[in-house]
Motif scaffolding. Structure first.
Motif, mmCIF file in Angstrom:
data_model
loop_
_atom_site.group_PDB
_atom_site.id
_atom_site.type_symbol
_atom_site.label_atom_id
_atom_site.label_comp_id
_atom_site.label_asym_id
_atom_site.label_seq_id
_atom_site.Cartn_x
_atom_site.Cartn_y
_atom_site.Cartn_z
ATOM 1 N N UNK A 184 47.355 50.241 37.166
ATOM 2 C CA UNK A 184 48.227 49.351 36.390
ATOM 3 C C UNK A 184 47.477 48.247 35.664
ATOM 4 N N UNK A 185 46.314 47.838 36.204
ATOM 5 C CA UNK A 185 45.667 46.612 35.720
ATOM 6 C C UNK A 185 44.232 46.841 35.262
ATOM 7 N N UNK A 186 44.003 47.776 34.421
ATOM 8 C CA UNK A 186 42.640 48.019 33.957
ATOM 9 C C UNK A 186 42.151 46.880 33.062
ATOM 10 N N UNK A 187 40.911 46.444 33.305
ATOM 11 C CA UNK A 187 40.236 45.441 32.452
ATOM 12 C C UNK A 187 41.021 44.131 32.336
ATOM 13 N N UNK A 188 41.563 43.650 33.452
ATOM 14 C CA UNK A 188 42.450 42.489 33.392
ATOM 15 C C UNK A 188 41.829 41.193 33.905
ATOM 16 N N UNK A 189 40.773 41.237 34.712
ATOM 17 C CA UNK A 189 40.371 40.041 35.448
ATOM 18 C C UNK A 189 38.974 39.557 35.076
ATOM 19 N N UNK A 190 38.845 38.229 35.054
ATOM 20 C CA UNK A 190 37.546 37.601 34.822
ATOM 21 C C UNK A 190 36.684 37.604 36.076
ATOM 22 N N UNK A 191 37.316 37.560 37.237
ATOM 23 C CA UNK A 191 36.582 37.514 38.500
ATOM 24 C C UNK A 191 37.398 38.215 39.581
ATOM 25 N N UNK A 192 36.718 39.011 40.388
ATOM 26 C CA UNK A 192 37.377 39.740 41.473
ATOM 27 C C UNK A 192 36.558 39.556 42.748
ATOM 28 N N UNK A 193 37.248 39.263 43.827
ATOM 29 C CA UNK A 193 36.623 39.168 45.142
ATOM 30 C C UNK A 193 37.020 40.378 45.968
ATOM 31 N N UNK A 194 36.010 41.066 46.493
ATOM 32 C CA UNK A 194 36.230 42.152 47.453
ATOM 33 C C UNK A 194 35.577 41.722 48.760
#
Length: 494
Positions: A184-194
């Motif tokens: 649903x959210x491809x290429x949406x975020x500036x920063x991601x925490x895993x």
């Protein structure tokens, strides 16, 4: 296990692996894992800095328990083993978050900024999400950007929601698998925490059950699951975006080898992290030998004052993707929470009148005047126009009120989402101040002292600007509206 009993022995497979990896240093790790774990607290609504425009000063009841500063972050302190901060009333008011000190480095690595779109993909119980919210200057009047907190497990996502509420962090909370979000959210975020689910070797002295649950097979299973999660995270990250991967385990299969795999299979560059006190460089020789792996960091509990941790910072190659971006990096794509609706014209008129009466005429943003309706609950819209159709959404934003028949009642989350230092406090003119002892009684559900009110109205209950909840004053009494499910009888004023 009782506090006086010995922990279970270290798993033989773990001992063999660490002995082989560490050589002469293995006895130091072994002895450290039998020592006492460190405790720490991260300040949230209060601050040790002189910043009266954003945070409140530290109450003396908190300050007296603070030890040395945690050196790799700000506004965090070691505390003694017997410090009663979990029992102080200030804990329930979100003044601070009790957190393992090594884990605090993860948000430092992510370095979220106001105005960004940030996703915490494995967010429960919420320690890192709330730290992100503080860095993004999250208030009831809009996170400066977008903060999404996701947790796949239904029980844990509710704990996540409770901690976000207690600490007043406005976020979109979802209960989804990473692969469904990535679709649903491809290429949406500036920063991601895993902050990946892992075999938990770094928690062996803090959580003795982790020793019993560990196995060689669990390490491999965790590494495979981590790769699945990372693939989804990369899909959701914009070009030029940052990804932080962290675990609380020691073994290279889940750490260096996983990062080497990620770097080799996707357009990701490993960026250097600061040399935090007590942290070591990661070990390229435990993976493919590529020297860039030394940009990641490890904390060994015999070297640094914390539990075992691994942190890596990566960047998606390419210039920032602006295909769906307008002012301040907010996507223009449309999307609302599944089942969400707008109020009708008649309902909007009733809502606006109730809201102005409750806030004593405060000037409110559009998000509050025109909320989303989910069932009988009214939420501010923190969705950042993300498409949410078909996704499990726990909260699309701050729950302001619930609709009961033809009337509205303010929700506890609204009360907890503001404090007296907010740029605009909608409840300042409807405030009801208590001291610490009275706040303890309020949280037990006891009635409040009368105010001499001549008409019914809701009041925002607080302790020196720290939010506590709602009450309703009527002629002759003040009714306590603190949620029954959150009431505690064991809190201390200091």
């Amino acid at each position: 296990m009782s506090m006086n009993s010995s922990p279970p022995p270290l798993p033989p497979g773990f001992v063999a692996e660490m002995d082989k990896r560490l050589g002469t240093e293995w006895p130091e790790l072994r002895d450290a894992l039998d020592a006492t774990a460190n405790r720490a607290v991260r300040l949230h609504r209060v601050s040790s800095k002189n910043d009266p425009g954003q945070f409140l000063p530290i109450p003396a009841a908190i300050a007296k328990h603070l030890g040395p500063a945690v050196p790799w972050t700000t506004d965090a302190f070691y505390i003694s083993q017997d410090a009663p901060l979990g029992k102080l009333v200030y804990h329930e008011l979100g003044a601070y978050y009790l957190q393992e000190p090594s884990a605090m480095a993860v948000v430092e690595a992510l370095a979220p900024r106001p105005g960004e779109r940030v996703l915490d993909l494995c967010a429960a119980p919420g320690g890192k999400t709330t730290a992100i919210g503080r860095r993004m200057q999250s208030t009831a009047f809009g996170v400066e950007g977008l903060l999404v907190a996701n947790e796949i497990h239904q029980t844990r996502v509710r704990i996540l929601g409770q901690n976000l509420e207690r600490l007043g962090v406005a976020a979109l909370v979802t209960n989804e698998s990473p692969d469904r979000l990535a679709t649903a959210w491809q290429n949406q975020f500036d920063a991601i925490l895993v902050d990946a689910p892992c075999s938990g070797e770094g928690m062996f002295r803090k959580d003795p059950d982790a020793r019993l649950e560990w196995s060689v097979d669990s390490v491999t299973a965790c590494a495979l699951r981590q790769r699945d999660i990372l693939q989804s995270a990369v899909r959701m990250l914009r070009k030029g975006g940052r990804l932080v991967y962290s675990t609380c385990t020691f073994n290279p299969e889940e750490n260096e080898q996983t990062i080497a795999w990620l770097r080799d299979n996707f357009d990701m560059t490993l960026l250097p992290l600061p040399t935090w006190p007590g942290w070591d460089e990661a070990r390229p020789d435990w993976a493919d030998g590529n020297p860039d792996l030394a940009n990641a960091r490890r904390l060994w509990p015999y070297r640094g004052r914390g539990e075992g941790h691994f942190v890596a910072l990566l960047q998606k190659e390419g210039s920032v993707d602006s295909g769906s971006v307008t002012t301040d990096g907010i996507s223009t794509r449309k999307g609302v929470a599944s089942g969400a609706a707008r109020l009708s014209a008649r309902e909007t008129h009733e809502w606006t009148a109730w809201l102005r009466e409750t806030t004593r005429g405060a000037d409110l943003p559009e998000a509050w005047q025109n909320p989303r309706l989910v069932g009988n609950a009214l939420f501010t819209d923190q969705t950042g126009a993300l498409p949410l159709d078909g996704l499990r959404v726990l909260r699309p934003g701050v729950c302001i009120a619930t609709r009961k028949g033809v009337r509205f009642e303010p929700h506890h989350q609204w009360a907890m989402s503001v404090q007296s230092v907010d740029p605009i406090n909608p409840l300042a003119n409807a405030a009801y101040s208590l001291n610490a002892a009275e706040t303890c009684q309020f949280i037990t559900g006891q009635a409040l002292p009368q105010t001499g009110a001549t008409k019914s109205s809701y009041v925002w209950v607080h302790l020196n600007g720290l939010p506590a909840g709602w009450a309703k004053q009527v002629p002759g009494r003040v009714n306590n509206l603190y949620p029954k499910g959150l009431r505690r009888v064991d809190l201390l004023p200091e």
